[in-house]
Write a protein that holds these residues in place. Sequence first.
Motif, short mmCIF file in Angstrom:
data_model
loop_
_atom_site.label_atom_id
_atom_site.label_comp_id
_atom_site.label_asym_id
_atom_site.label_seq_id
_atom_site.Cartn_x
_atom_site.Cartn_y
_atom_site.Cartn_z
N LYS A 167 0.82 -1.22 0.00
CA LYS A 167 0.00 0.00 0.00
C LYS A 167 0.85 1.27 0.00
N THR A 183 -2.33 -6.71 -1.09
CA THR A 183 -2.79 -5.32 -1.23
C THR A 183 -1.80 -4.49 -2.03
N ARG A 185 -3.66 1.66 -5.23
CA ARG A 185 -4.46 1.67 -6.47
C ARG A 185 -3.82 2.53 -7.55
N ASP A 204 -6.60 0.09 -13.60
CA ASP A 204 -7.49 -0.91 -13.00
C ASP A 204 -8.73 -1.18 -13.85
N TRP A 247 -4.89 -5.76 -16.74
CA TRP A 247 -4.98 -5.88 -15.28
C TRP A 247 -6.04 -6.92 -14.90
N CYS A 259 -5.34 -10.24 -12.67
CA CYS A 259 -6.12 -10.54 -11.46
C CYS A 259 -6.76 -11.91 -11.56
N ASN A 260 -7.35 -12.18 -12.71
CA ASN A 260 -8.09 -13.43 -12.86
C ASN A 260 -7.19 -14.65 -12.97
N THR A 293 -7.77 -12.85 -2.79
CA THR A 293 -8.43 -11.56 -2.77
C THR A 293 -7.36 -10.49 -3.01
N ILE A 294 -7.65 -9.58 -3.92
CA ILE A 294 -6.70 -8.51 -4.23
C ILE A 294 -7.35 -7.18 -3.87
N ALA A 295 -6.73 -6.46 -2.96
CA ALA A 295 -7.27 -5.18 -2.49
C ALA A 295 -6.43 -4.04 -3.04
N LEU A 296 -7.11 -3.02 -3.54
CA LEU A 296 -6.45 -1.79 -4.00
C LEU A 296 -6.86 -0.65 -3.09
N VAL A 297 -5.88 -0.05 -2.43
CA VAL A 297 -6.25 0.99 -1.46
C VAL A 297 -5.72 2.35 -1.88
N THR A 311 -11.03 -0.67 -3.64
CA THR A 311 -11.58 -1.68 -4.54
C THR A 311 -11.04 -3.04 -4.09
N TYR A 369 -11.07 -7.14 -5.12
CA TYR A 369 -11.40 -8.25 -6.00
C TYR A 369 -11.44 -9.50 -5.13
#
Lengths: 166, 56
Positions: free
Chosen positions: A99, A126, A129, A146, A151, A155-156, A162-166, B23, B25
Amino acid sequence: MNMFHVTRLPYEAIAEVDFSKCTDFYCTFQYATIAHLPSIDMRAATRTNNAFSYMGALEIIDELKVSETTPYTSIFGSCAKLREVRFSGVIAQNGLNFKDCKNLSRASIESVIEHLSDSTSGLTVTFWRDAINKAFESGEGDNDGDQTSEWGELCNSKKNWTIALV
Amino acid sequence: MERIILNASEGKILTNGEAYGKTVYLGVNDKPENWYEITEAEYEEKMREEEALDKR
């Protein structure tokens, strides 16, 4: 542990050190004013709290060798300049958090995700973003990473995380 | 199976109690009910607490 903690000597880089048997990385490089770290072997680590945190000058880690048991507690906190890091091995523990890494490169982000375990579940990684938006932007200055298919596909590739963008 | 993507409301941050995101995912075994919103002020306070712990 604490090997280079608060190293304020004007080092830009250090020579490779054999960490292969090191289990405790607690504050190993915390606050050190080193810009470039060589390959760091964290495969035997059982504690990594603040290993690299508050390294305000750190830009590059050539390689982080990790294993399925390597933990990631607050290891990159306040590493605002970190842009290049390459992983080898499998990331399979919780808490990996970029982050504060506002300049992380696309290749570094891809390296992180490519090395996430395929078999774990319930774990989160994390990112900042804006680092994703810049690294994957569709055109220079678009800052829309994003929203891009590149991207999304990355991710997929690790749907178990779980991928978090902060 | 498609990923579920959660987006925080304006001025809010999503958390599951450990991780935070504007966000998120969700992994295939994660659930929306595991995540809830806090205010950005609450998030900043949490980050200050964690930073204080890191600096000890």
